[in-house]
Design a protein around this motif. Structure first.
Motif, short mmCIF file in Angstrom:
data_model
loop_
_atom_site.label_atom_id
_atom_site.label_comp_id
_atom_site.label_asym_id
_atom_site.label_seq_id
_atom_site.Cartn_x
_atom_site.Cartn_y
_atom_site.Cartn_z
N SER A 102 0.83 -1.21 0.00
CA SER A 102 0.00 0.00 0.00
C SER A 102 0.86 1.25 0.00
O SER A 102 2.01 1.25 0.47
CB SER A 102 -0.93 0.04 1.22
OG SER A 102 -0.20 0.33 2.40
N GLU A 104 0.23 3.85 1.81
CA GLU A 104 0.37 4.25 3.21
C GLU A 104 1.64 3.64 3.81
O GLU A 104 2.41 4.33 4.50
CB GLU A 104 -0.86 3.82 4.00
CG GLU A 104 -0.86 4.23 5.46
CD GLU A 104 -2.14 3.84 6.16
OE1 GLU A 104 -2.59 4.60 7.04
OE2 GLU A 104 -2.68 2.75 5.86
N THR A 328 -1.57 0.45 -7.48
CA THR A 328 -2.76 0.78 -6.70
C THR A 328 -3.85 1.35 -7.60
O THR A 328 -5.04 0.99 -7.46
CB THR A 328 -2.41 1.79 -5.60
OG1 THR A 328 -1.39 1.23 -4.76
CG2 THR A 328 -3.62 2.12 -4.74
N GLU A 332 -7.54 -0.14 -8.13
CA GLU A 332 -8.73 0.68 -7.84
C GLU A 332 -9.63 0.78 -9.07
O GLU A 332 -10.85 0.64 -8.98
CB GLU A 332 -8.31 2.07 -7.37
CG GLU A 332 -9.50 2.96 -7.04
CD GLU A 332 -9.11 4.30 -6.44
OE1 GLU A 332 -10.03 5.08 -6.12
OE2 GLU A 332 -7.90 4.56 -6.26
N TYR A 350 -8.00 3.68 -1.37
CA TYR A 350 -7.00 2.69 -1.80
C TYR A 350 -5.59 3.08 -1.40
O TYR A 350 -4.67 2.27 -1.53
CB TYR A 350 -7.11 2.45 -3.30
CG TYR A 350 -8.29 1.57 -3.63
CD1 TYR A 350 -8.14 0.20 -3.77
CD2 TYR A 350 -9.57 2.11 -3.76
CE1 TYR A 350 -9.23 -0.61 -4.05
CE2 TYR A 350 -10.66 1.31 -4.03
CZ TYR A 350 -10.49 -0.05 -4.18
OH TYR A 350 -11.58 -0.86 -4.44
N TYR A 351 -5.41 4.30 -0.92
CA TYR A 351 -4.12 4.70 -0.35
C TYR A 351 -3.82 3.90 0.92
O TYR A 351 -2.67 3.59 1.22
CB TYR A 351 -4.16 6.20 -0.04
CG TYR A 351 -2.97 6.72 0.76
CD1 TYR A 351 -1.83 7.20 0.12
CD2 TYR A 351 -3.00 6.74 2.16
CE1 TYR A 351 -0.75 7.69 0.85
CE2 TYR A 351 -1.93 7.22 2.89
CZ TYR A 351 -0.81 7.70 2.23
OH TYR A 351 0.25 8.17 2.95
N ARG A 352 -4.84 3.55 1.66
CA ARG A 352 -4.70 2.97 2.98
C ARG A 352 -4.37 1.48 2.94
O ARG A 352 -4.82 0.74 2.05
CB ARG A 352 -5.97 3.19 3.80
CG ARG A 352 -6.32 4.65 4.05
CD ARG A 352 -7.35 4.76 5.16
NE ARG A 352 -8.55 4.00 4.85
CZ ARG A 352 -9.63 4.52 4.26
NH1 ARG A 352 -9.63 5.78 3.87
NH2 ARG A 352 -10.69 3.77 4.03
N THR A 353 -3.64 1.06 3.96
CA THR A 353 -3.40 -0.36 4.16
C THR A 353 -4.71 -1.05 4.51
O THR A 353 -5.48 -0.55 5.33
CB THR A 353 -2.39 -0.56 5.31
OG1 THR A 353 -1.21 0.19 5.02
CG2 THR A 353 -2.07 -2.03 5.50
N THR A 355 -7.36 -1.73 2.46
CA THR A 355 -8.50 -1.51 1.58
C THR A 355 -8.62 -2.63 0.55
O THR A 355 -9.72 -3.11 0.26
CB THR A 355 -8.40 -0.15 0.87
OG1 THR A 355 -8.44 0.89 1.85
CG2 THR A 355 -9.55 0.05 -0.11
#
Length: 384
Positions: A102, A104, A328, A332, A350-353, A355
Motif C-alpha cells: 500500500s 500508506e 494501486t 482501484e 485505496y491509499y490505505r493499508t 482496503t
C-alpha cells in the motif's frame, strides 16, 4: 568493508546473496534472519558463509549486530514493518520488490528513512539490463519524437502449484496478484521510460488459477498528455514473451531490439522506410556501453556505493513508491470500474493499508497451503 544482514531467506534472498558476494571488496554478509527454523542455516550452508550468524528474530539480529545495511527479502506484507524496524535501528535498507502492498506503508517507510537519516532503496533490477538501458538512451536521444503509443507485455507463466506456497494467492499476505508481484518490473520500467501517466483505466481477472484469491491477468490503459500505453500483466502466458514497443512521432523502437521509421507521401500515406533515421537509431542503440554488472549485482553495487559515499541511490524509496502508486491505481480502477487520476491522494481509500483486503474480489478461495517449496525460482527468459 560494509557489514550486511539479510532479513528473510526464502527464494529471492539467493539473488541478494549473489549480488553481495559479487562485491567482495565492498561488503561482507555477516547475519541471516528467518522466522522458519532451519531456513537461514540452509542459506548459510548453500552460500558457504560459515562466519555469518543466524537469527530467528529481526529485532534480535539488529540489536546484536553492527550492520551497515540489510536486505529485506520477506513476503510482501512484512516489507514495511521489517524496513521500518531496521531504519529505526540506524541501518540502511534495500527492500525487495514490491516495496509494500500500500501507499500508506510506502510513505511510512520513506518517513522512517528521512527521520533516521539512513538510505532506503527499492529493488528494480531490470533498470540494470543492457537492453533496457539502451532503450532508455534511445528515448532520451529525442530521435523518435513525442510518444504516441506504447505496448508493455509483462507476460509470465505460472501453474497452479505456484500459488500453494502459504503466502501467495492471498490479498492479505501477497498484497495482490500478477500486477503487483510480477508486472512490478515492467511497471517500474514504464515509469522510468515514459514517466507518470495522467490517469489509468483497467480490468482484471483470474483466468487459470482457481486456487488463488488474486488476479492472474490484468490489462490497463495509461493516459498521458497526448499518448496512450497498454500494460498487460499476466501469469498465464506460455513462452513468457515479454516486450516493450514504443511508437513515436518519427519512429517505432522496441526491446527485443527492433526499429522502424516511415517516410510519408504528400497525401499522408507511408512511402517507404526512413533509412537515415533507422541508421541513426541503430547507432544510438549500438553505442550503449555495456553495464559493468547487471541485475541484482548491478543495483546492489550502486546501493553499496551510495552507502559508502553518503549519496542517494539510483533507485530509492520514491521510485518504489511510484511503482506502487500505479499498481494501486490499476487495482482501484479494476475493482471500482472507473478511471483513476494521478496523483493518488491520502484521502483515497485505496491509499490505505487494508482496503484491498476489504474490497478486492476473491476470484477463487485458496485451496492448498504449503510452508515451503523446493526448487529454484525461475524468473523468465528476458525479465527477472
Amino acid at each position: 568493508m560494509l557489514k550486511v544482514g539479510i532479513i528473510g531467506t526464502g527464494g529471492i534472498s539467493a539473488a541478494h546473496l549473489r549480488g553481495y558476494l559479487d562485491h567482495p571488496q565492498q561488503c561482507q554478509v555477516v547475519a541471516l534472519c528467518d522466522i522458519v527454523p532451519g531456513k537461514a542455516e540452509a542459506r548459510r550452508a548453500e552460500f558457504d558463509l560459515p562466519d555469518a550468524r543466524v537469527y530467528a528474530d529481526a529485532a534480535e539480529m539488529l540489536a546484536a549486530e553492527w550492520l551497515d545495511l540489510v536486505s529485506v527479502a520477506t513476503p510482501p506484507d512484512a516489507h514495511a514493518p521489517m524496513t521500518i524496524l531496521a531504519l529505526n535501528a540506524g541501518v540502511n535498507v534495500l527492500v525487495e520488490k514490491p516495496m509494500a502492498p500500500s501507499l500508506e506503508e510506502c510513505d511510512a517507510m520513506i518517513a522512517a528513512a528521512e527521520a533516521s537519516g539512513k538510505l532506503l532503496g527499492s529493488v528494480a533490477q531490470n533498470r540494470y539490463r543492457d537492453d533496457m538501458a539502451s532503450l532508455k538512451e534511445v528515448l532520451d536521444s529525442g530521435l523518435i519524437g513525442t510518444i504516441s503509443h506504447a505496448q508493455i507485455n509483462s507476460a509470465w507463466s505460472r501453474s497452479l502449484p505456484y500459488y500453494d506456497l502459504w503466502w501467495r494467492g492471498r490479498w492479505a499476505t501477497e498484497g495482490g496478484g500478477c500486477t503487483l508481484n510480477h508486472a512490478i518490473h515492467h511497471i517500474d520500467l514504464t515509469l522510468w521510460l515514459l514517466g507518470r501517466p495522467r490517469a489509468v483505466t483497467a480490468v482484471m481477472s483470474n483466468a487459470q488459477h482457481d486456487n488463488a484469491e488474486v488476479e492472474d491477468l490484468s490489462v490497463a490503459i495509461l493516459q498521458y498528455d497526448r499518448g496512450l500505453a497498454e500494460l498487460t500483466s499476466s501469469t498465464v502466458h506460455h513462452g513468457e514473451q515479454q516486450s516493450i514497443v514504443i511508437q513515436g512521432q518519427h519512429a517505432r523502437v522496441s526491446q527485443p531490439w527492433s526499429v522502424a521509421a516511415d517516410r510519408h507521401r504528400p497525401n499522408g500515406f507511408p512511402g517507404g522506410a526512413n533509412d537515415q533515421l533507422i541508421t541513426e537509431l541503430d547507432a544510438v542503440a549500438a553505442a550503449h556501453r555495456p553495464l559493468a554488472k547487471t541485475g541484482h549485482p548491478g543495483q546492489i553495487g550502486d546501493f553499496l556505493a551510495a552507502v559508502a559515499e553518503g549519496r542517494r541511490p539510483a533507485i530509492d524509496g520514491t521510485d518504489g513508491r511510484n511503482a506502487i502508486e500505479l499498481v494501486t491505481a490499476i487495482y482501484e480502477s479494476a475493482i471500482e470500474r472507473k478511471t483513476v487520476d494521478f496523483p493518488l491522494q491520502p484521502d483515497d481509500p485505496y491509499y490505505r493499508t487494508g482496503t484491498l483486503v476489504e474490497r478486492a474480489p476473491h476470484f477463487f478461495e485458496k485451496l492448498n497451503s504449503v510452508d515451503d517449496q523446493a526448487g529454484e525460482i525461475v524468473v523468465g527468459g528476458s525479465a527477472t
